[in-house]
Design a protein around this motif. Structure first.
Motif, PDB file in Angstrom:
ATOM      1  N   UNK A  80       0.840  -1.393  -0.021  1.00 52.86           N
ATOM      2  CA  UNK A  80       0.136  -0.116  -0.053  1.00 52.86           C
ATOM      3  C   UNK A  80       0.896   1.190   0.241  1.00 52.86           C
ATOM      4  N   UNK A  81       2.153   0.943   0.094  1.00 55.45           N
ATOM      5  CA  UNK A  81       3.017   2.312   0.076  1.00 55.45           C
ATOM      6  C   UNK A  81       4.057   2.369  -0.896  1.00 55.45           C
ATOM      7  N   UNK A  82       4.611   3.499  -1.327  1.00 48.65           N
ATOM      8  CA  UNK A  82       5.536   3.482  -2.289  1.00 48.65           C
ATOM      9  C   UNK A  82       6.963   2.908  -2.061  1.00 48.65           C
ATOM     10  N   UNK A  83       7.814   2.613  -2.747  1.00 47.43           N
ATOM     11  CA  UNK A  83       9.176   2.272  -2.431  1.00 47.43           C
ATOM     12  C   UNK A  83       9.900   3.096  -1.513  1.00 47.43           C
ATOM     13  N   UNK A  84       9.617   4.323  -1.790  1.00 47.37           N
ATOM     14  CA  UNK A  84      10.407   5.293  -1.062  1.00 47.37           C
ATOM     15  C   UNK A  84       9.817   5.317   0.484  1.00 47.37           C
ATOM     16  N   UNK A  85       8.505   5.280   0.567  1.00 45.32           N
ATOM     17  CA  UNK A  85       7.568   5.252   1.939  1.00 45.32           C
ATOM     18  C   UNK A  85       8.061   4.090   2.694  1.00 45.32           C
ATOM     19  N   UNK A  86       8.221   2.820   1.993  1.00 46.71           N
ATOM     20  CA  UNK A  86       8.589   1.612   2.591  1.00 46.71           C
ATOM     21  C   UNK A  86       9.833   1.632   3.290  1.00 46.71           C
ATOM     22  N   UNK A  87      10.922   2.168   2.613  1.00 51.17           N
ATOM     23  CA  UNK A  87      12.243   2.392   2.953  1.00 51.17           C
ATOM     24  C   UNK A  87      12.209   3.379   4.153  1.00 51.17           C
ATOM     25  N   UNK A  88      11.461   4.506   4.243  1.00 54.71           N
ATOM     26  CA  UNK A  88      11.465   5.471   5.265  1.00 54.71           C
ATOM     27  C   UNK A  88      10.824   4.671   6.422  1.00 54.71           C
ATOM     28  N   UNK A  89       9.753   3.750   6.287  1.00 50.56           N
ATOM     29  CA  UNK A  89       9.244   2.954   7.457  1.00 50.56           C
ATOM     30  C   UNK A  89      10.209   2.124   8.063  1.00 50.56           C
ATOM     31  N   UNK A  90      11.031   1.488   7.404  1.00 52.32           N
ATOM     32  CA  UNK A  90      12.345   0.345   7.424  1.00 52.32           C
ATOM     33  C   UNK A  90      13.426   1.260   8.223  1.00 52.32           C
ATOM     34  N   UNK A  91      13.676   2.406   7.749  1.00 53.40           N
ATOM     35  CA  UNK A  91      14.618   3.228   8.570  1.00 53.40           C
ATOM     36  C   UNK A  91      14.102   3.587   9.838  1.00 53.40           C
ATOM     37  N   UNK A  92      12.905   4.227   9.998  1.00 51.30           N
ATOM     38  CA  UNK A  92      12.313   4.349  11.352  1.00 51.30           C
ATOM     39  C   UNK A  92      12.398   3.261  12.272  1.00 51.30           C
ATOM     40  N   UNK A  93      12.147   1.999  11.720  1.00 48.94           N
ATOM     41  CA  UNK A  93      12.198   1.035  12.779  1.00 48.94           C
ATOM     42  C   UNK A  93      13.639   0.621  13.274  1.00 48.94           C
ATOM     43  N   UNK A  94      14.592   0.936  12.246  1.00 48.94           N
ATOM     44  CA  UNK A  94      15.814   0.741  12.731  1.00 48.94           C
ATOM     45  C   UNK A  94      16.118   2.075  13.815  1.00 48.94           C
ATOM     46  N   UNK A  95      15.738   3.235  13.446  1.00 51.12           N
ATOM     47  CA  UNK A  95      16.030   4.294  14.555  1.00 51.12           C
ATOM     48  C   UNK A  95      15.482   3.967  15.672  1.00 51.12           C
ATOM     49  N   UNK A  96      14.338   3.278  15.967  1.00 51.66           N
ATOM     50  CA  UNK A  96      13.798   3.054  17.210  1.00 51.66           C
ATOM     51  C   UNK A  96      14.494   2.205  17.810  1.00 51.66           C
ATOM     52  N   UNK A  97      14.870   1.038  17.134  1.00 53.57           N
ATOM     53  CA  UNK A  97      15.877  -0.085  17.639  1.00 53.57           C
ATOM     54  C   UNK A  97      17.170   0.321  18.347  1.00 53.57           C
ATOM     55  N   UNK A  98      17.652   1.608  17.502  1.00 50.45           N
ATOM     56  CA  UNK A  98      18.935   1.929  17.954  1.00 50.45           C
ATOM     57  C   UNK A  98      19.986   0.976  18.045  1.00 50.45           C
ATOM     58  N   UNK A  99      20.355   0.274  17.045  1.00 48.05           N
ATOM     59  CA  UNK A  99      21.195  -0.750  17.113  1.00 48.05           C
ATOM     60  C   UNK A  99      22.838  -0.051  16.994  1.00 48.05           C
ATOM     61  N   UNK A 100      23.765  -0.844  17.511  1.00 47.83           N
ATOM     62  CA  UNK A 100      25.154  -0.318  17.614  1.00 47.83           C
ATOM     63  C   UNK A 100      25.907  -0.317  16.140  1.00 47.83           C
ATOM     64  N   UNK A 101      25.482  -1.513  15.355  1.00 48.67           N
ATOM     65  CA  UNK A 101      25.798  -1.605  14.154  1.00 48.67           C
ATOM     66  C   UNK A 101      24.624  -1.653  13.094  1.00 48.67           C
ATOM     67  N   UNK A 102      24.809  -0.765  12.151  1.00 51.11           N
ATOM     68  CA  UNK A 102      23.777  -0.634  10.946  1.00 51.11           C
ATOM     69  C   UNK A 102      24.308  -1.233   9.859  1.00 51.11           C
ATOM     70  N   UNK A 103      23.303  -2.272   9.085  1.00 51.72           N
ATOM     71  CA  UNK A 103      23.703  -2.918   7.845  1.00 51.72           C
ATOM     72  C   UNK A 103      22.816  -2.338   6.799  1.00 51.72           C
ATOM     73  N   UNK A 104      23.477  -1.647   5.890  1.00 55.62           N
ATOM     74  CA  UNK A 104      22.554  -1.188   4.802  1.00 55.62           C
ATOM     75  C   UNK A 104      22.963  -1.850   3.633  1.00 55.62           C
ATOM     76  N   UNK A 105      22.055  -2.805   2.875  1.00 51.86           N
ATOM     77  CA  UNK A 105      22.346  -3.553   2.022  1.00 51.86           C
ATOM     78  C   UNK A 105      21.499  -3.061   0.705  1.00 51.86           C
ATOM     79  N   UNK A 106      22.181  -2.341  -0.114  1.00 57.74           N
ATOM     80  CA  UNK A 106      21.575  -1.543  -1.380  1.00 57.74           C
ATOM     81  C   UNK A 106      20.145  -1.065  -1.026  1.00 57.74           C
ATOM     82  N   UNK A 107      20.378  -0.226   0.084  1.00 57.01           N
ATOM     83  CA  UNK A 107      19.165   0.360   0.950  1.00 57.01           C
ATOM     84  C   UNK A 107      18.424   1.644  -0.054  1.00 57.01           C
TER      85      UNK A 107
END
Length: 185
Positions: A80-107
Motif C-alpha cells: 500500500x506504500x511506495x518504495x520510498x515510503x517503505x524504505x522510510x518506515x524501515x529506517x524508522x524501525x531501525x532508528x527506534x531499535x537504536x542498534x550499535x551496528x547498522x547494515x545497509x544492503x542496497x538500501x
C-alpha cells in the motif's frame, strides 16, 4: 572486530540484537505503520518514541499526511506504500531499535533519484551515531564513508576514502566512478 573485540568471540544472539538492517526490499508486515515501526523495539514503543524516530527518518511528514496517519495498514510486504515510503518506515524501525551496528544492503538502489536523496538524507542522520556497513553499487551511497572496501570478484582490491580512491590512476574504484558519472549525464 566490533568496538575492538573479535566478533568470533561474541555471543551470536547478542551480536544480532546489536544490529539493524535496511535492505533494498523492505520487509513490512501486513499491519499498521505504527506496528511496523514499533516492531523494531523490544517491549512497547510509545507514541512519542515512534514519532521521534519517524522524524529522524524523514518519515513523519509523509505518514502524518496519510488519511489515517500511523494507523494506515501497509498491506502484505508494504504494497500500500511506495518504495520510498517503505524504505522510510524501515529506517524508522531501525532508528527506534537504536542498534550499535547498522547494515545497509542496497538500501537506496530501487529508488528514483529524488526519492534516493530523501532516503539517503535520513540514512545519513542514522549512520552518524553508529558503525555502519554499506553494501552498494551506487557510489552516491558511499562517498562519505570513512573507509570504502572495493570488492571485485569476491576479493577486496582497494581500500580507502573516496577522495583517495578516486585519484588512483587506473584504479577500479576510479573507473567505477567515471562510468557512474558518465551514465548519469
Amino acid at each position: 572486530m566490533l568496538n575492538g573485540v573479535d566478533i568470533r568471540k561474541l555471543n551470536l544472539t547478542w551480536l544480532r540484537q546489536q544490529m539493524g538492517l535496511v535492505n533494498k526490499e523492505p520487509t513490512l508486515c501486513n499491519d499498521t505503520i505504527r506496528a511496523n515501526i514499533a516492531y523494531g523495539k523490544e517491549g512497547n514503543a510509545t507514541g512519542a518514541e515512534i514519532i521521534a524516530a519517524a522524524k529522524t527518518a524523514n518519515a513523519h511528514s509523509f505518514i502524518s499526511g496519510l488519511q489515517n496517519g500511523y494507523k494506515v495498514m501497509v498491506g502484505e510486504r508494504g504494497v500500500q506504500l511506495s518504495g520510498e515510503q517503505n524504505q522510510r518506515v524501515m529506517i524508522t524501525r531501525v532508528v527506534i531499535k537504536a542498534p550499535v551496528l547498522l547494515l545497509l544492503d542496497e538500501a537506496t538502489s530501487v529508488l528514483d533519484e529524488e526519492s534516493e536523496h530523501v532516503v539517503q538524507d535520513a540514512l545519513d542522520r542514522v549512520m552518524d551515531t553508529r558503525t555502519t556497513i554499506v553494501v552498494a553499487n551506487q557510489l552516491s551511497s558511499i562517498k562519505g564513508a570513512d573507509m570504502i572496501a572495493v570488492v571485485k570478484n569476491g576479493v577486496i582490491v582497494e581500500k580507502g576514502r573516496h577522495e583517495t580512491l578516486i585519484n588512483i590512476k587506473d584504479g577500479f574504484y576510479a573507473s567505477l566512478a567515471l562510468n557512474s558519472s558518465a551514465a548519469s549525464s
